[in-house]
Design a protein around this motif. Structure first.
Motif, PDB file in Angstrom:
ATOM      1  N   THR A  40       0.974  -0.990   0.126  1.00  0.00           N
ATOM      2  CA  THR A  40       0.000  -0.161  -0.221  1.00  0.00           C
ATOM      3  C   THR A  40       1.061   0.926  -0.222  1.00  0.00           C
ATOM      4  N   GLY A  41       2.080   1.030   0.394  1.00  0.00           N
ATOM      5  CA  GLY A  41       3.155   3.061   0.624  1.00  0.00           C
ATOM      6  C   GLY A  41       2.336   3.049   2.044  1.00  0.00           C
ATOM      7  N   TYR A  42       1.548   2.766   2.888  1.00  0.00           N
ATOM      8  CA  TYR A  42       1.996   3.007   3.836  1.00  0.00           C
ATOM      9  C   TYR A  42       3.273   2.956   4.659  1.00  0.00           C
ATOM     10  N   SER A  43       2.839   4.392   5.613  1.00  0.00           N
ATOM     11  CA  SER A  43       4.236   4.223   6.704  1.00  0.00           C
ATOM     12  C   SER A  43       4.129   2.948   7.680  1.00  0.00           C
ATOM     13  N   GLN A  44       5.283   3.084   8.758  1.00  0.00           N
ATOM     14  CA  GLN A  44       4.353   2.138   9.899  1.00  0.00           C
ATOM     15  C   GLN A  44       3.868   3.130  10.939  1.00  0.00           C
ATOM     16  N   ASP A  45       3.918   4.553  11.295  1.00  0.00           N
ATOM     17  CA  ASP A  45       2.977   4.979  11.435  1.00  0.00           C
ATOM     18  C   ASP A  45       1.523   5.219  10.623  1.00  0.00           C
ATOM     19  N   GLY A  46       1.656   5.312   9.662  1.00  0.00           N
ATOM     20  CA  GLY A  46       0.511   5.628   9.161  1.00  0.00           C
ATOM     21  C   GLY A  46      -0.629   4.556   8.686  1.00  0.00           C
ATOM     22  N   LEU A  47      -0.064   2.678   8.478  1.00  0.00           N
ATOM     23  CA  LEU A  47      -0.669   2.342   8.836  1.00  0.00           C
ATOM     24  C   LEU A  47      -1.352   1.349  10.438  1.00  0.00           C
ATOM     25  N   GLN A  48      -0.829   2.312  11.000  1.00  0.00           N
ATOM     26  CA  GLN A  48      -0.591   2.573  13.255  1.00  0.00           C
ATOM     27  C   GLN A  48      -2.212   3.390  12.555  1.00  0.00           C
ATOM     28  N   THR A  49      -1.850   4.578  12.339  1.00  0.00           N
ATOM     29  CA  THR A  49      -3.001   5.708  12.226  1.00  0.00           C
ATOM     30  C   THR A  49      -4.359   4.557  11.569  1.00  0.00           C
ATOM     31  N   GLU A  50      -3.939   4.502  10.959  1.00  0.00           N
ATOM     32  CA  GLU A  50      -5.270   3.882  10.089  1.00  0.00           C
ATOM     33  C   GLU A  50      -6.281   2.304  10.831  1.00  0.00           C
ATOM     34  N   LEU A  51      -5.492   1.879  11.180  1.00  0.00           N
ATOM     35  CA  LEU A  51      -5.982   0.791  12.286  1.00  0.00           C
ATOM     36  C   LEU A  51      -6.869   1.072  13.503  1.00  0.00           C
ATOM     37  N   ASP A  52      -6.541   2.390  13.697  1.00  0.00           N
ATOM     38  CA  ASP A  52      -6.462   2.899  14.925  1.00  0.00           C
ATOM     39  C   ASP A  52      -7.950   3.868  14.963  1.00  0.00           C
ATOM     40  N   ARG A  53      -7.959   3.955  13.549  1.00  0.00           N
ATOM     41  CA  ARG A  53      -8.810   5.106  13.284  1.00  0.00           C
ATOM     42  C   ARG A  53     -10.524   3.941  12.895  1.00  0.00           C
ATOM     43  N   LYS A  54      -9.541   2.605  12.862  1.00  0.00           N
ATOM     44  CA  LYS A  54     -11.080   1.680  11.976  1.00  0.00           C
ATOM     45  C   LYS A  54     -11.265   1.799  10.833  1.00  0.00           C
ATOM     46  N   THR A  55     -10.389   2.090   9.990  1.00  0.00           N
ATOM     47  CA  THR A  55     -10.952   2.374   7.992  1.00  0.00           C
ATOM     48  C   THR A  55     -11.238   1.355   7.552  1.00  0.00           C
ATOM     49  N   ASP A  56     -12.244   1.573   7.390  1.00  0.00           N
ATOM     50  CA  ASP A  56     -12.457   0.491   6.313  1.00  0.00           C
ATOM     51  C   ASP A  56     -11.618   0.128   5.239  1.00  0.00           C
ATOM     52  N   PHE A  57     -12.114  -1.441   4.622  1.00  0.00           N
ATOM     53  CA  PHE A  57     -10.741  -1.842   3.849  1.00  0.00           C
ATOM     54  C   PHE A  57     -11.201  -0.610   2.159  1.00  0.00           C
ATOM     55  N   GLU A  58     -12.959  -0.812   1.840  1.00  0.00           N
ATOM     56  CA  GLU A  58     -12.795   0.336   0.696  1.00  0.00           C
ATOM     57  C   GLU A  58     -11.403   1.652   0.895  1.00  0.00           C
ATOM     58  N   THR A  59     -11.933   2.765   1.628  1.00  0.00           N
ATOM     59  CA  THR A  59     -10.845   3.538   2.700  1.00  0.00           C
ATOM     60  C   THR A  59      -9.725   3.111   2.317  1.00  0.00           C
ATOM     61  N   PHE A  60      -9.158   2.208   3.236  1.00  0.00           N
ATOM     62  CA  PHE A  60      -7.555   1.652   3.089  1.00  0.00           C
ATOM     63  C   PHE A  60      -7.381   1.993   1.772  1.00  0.00           C
ATOM     64  N   PHE A  61      -7.355   1.530   1.100  1.00  0.00           N
ATOM     65  CA  PHE A  61      -7.224   1.005  -0.443  1.00  0.00           C
ATOM     66  C   PHE A  61      -7.080   1.944  -1.285  1.00  0.00           C
ATOM     67  N   ALA A  62      -8.688   2.792  -1.169  1.00  0.00           N
ATOM     68  CA  ALA A  62      -8.767   4.171  -1.687  1.00  0.00           C
ATOM     69  C   ALA A  62      -7.347   5.477  -1.332  1.00  0.00           C
ATOM     70  N   GLU A  63      -7.231   5.253  -0.071  1.00  0.00           N
ATOM     71  CA  GLU A  63      -6.259   6.350   0.277  1.00  0.00           C
ATOM     72  C   GLU A  63      -5.389   6.104  -0.112  1.00  0.00           C
ATOM     73  N   ALA A  64      -4.688   5.054  -0.187  1.00  0.00           N
ATOM     74  CA  ALA A  64      -3.076   4.430   0.469  1.00  0.00           C
ATOM     75  C   ALA A  64      -2.279   5.116   0.313  1.00  0.00           C
ATOM     76  N   PRO A  65      -1.078   5.647  -0.031  1.00  0.00           N
ATOM     77  CA  PRO A  65      -0.005   6.329  -0.311  1.00  0.00           C
ATOM     78  C   PRO A  65       0.722   6.281  -1.881  1.00  0.00           C
ATOM     79  N   GLY A  66       0.466   4.897  -2.184  1.00  0.00           N
ATOM     80  CA  GLY A  66       1.261   4.198  -3.439  1.00  0.00           C
ATOM     81  C   GLY A  66       0.729   2.836  -3.547  1.00  0.00           C
ATOM     82  N   MET A  67       0.322   2.664  -3.985  1.00  0.00           N
ATOM     83  CA  MET A  67      -0.262   0.534  -4.339  1.00  0.00           C
ATOM     84  C   MET A  67       0.776   0.847  -5.148  1.00  0.00           C
TER      85      MET A  67
END
Length: 116
Positions: A40-67
């Motif tokens: 996905t291109g997320y950093s470790q901090d970015g990944l943790q932020t998305e997990l903490d926000r409970k981001t859904d899969f559709e948003t997680f992939f749509a907003e990924a920094p760089g597939m």
């Protein structure tokens, strides 16, 4: 056509299952994180932020920094479906992630999992 419920499922609710699957086979959470970051291109901090926000899969992939463009090299079957034949883009990304975690749990070396 109705949207599949996995699209609205939070990544955080599935993430512990990925980690548990890897750990049962002697792999680590850090390796699961590395796979997700590679895809996905997320950093470790970015990944943790998305997990903490409970981001859904559709948003997680749509907003990924760089597939990762090398993800098209991921082939095989997940749940009886060839990942390279999945037409819906978000579902294909989810299947790519599932396939990478499966490869990790099967003991495949990280450099091969990450298509290096």
């Amino acid at each position: 056509m109705a949207q599949h419920r996995i699209f609205t499922t939070s990544v955080a609710s599935v993430y512990p299952l990925y980690v548990a699957k890897a750990e049962r086979k002697g792999r680590s959470r850090a390796e699961v994180d590395a796979i997700i970051r590679w895809l996905t291109g997320y950093s470790q901090d970015g990944l943790q932020t998305e997990l903490d926000r409970k981001t859904d899969f559709e948003t997680f992939f749509a907003e990924a920094p760089g597939m990762n463009p090398a993800r098209s090299l991921i082939t095989g079957v997940v749940c009886g479906v060839r990942v390279e034949e999945v037409e819906e883009p978000t579902m294909r990304e989810i299947r790519y992630l599932d396939k990478l975690v499966d490869e990790l749990a099967r003991g495949r070396p990280m450099e091969k999992i990450l298509r290096g």
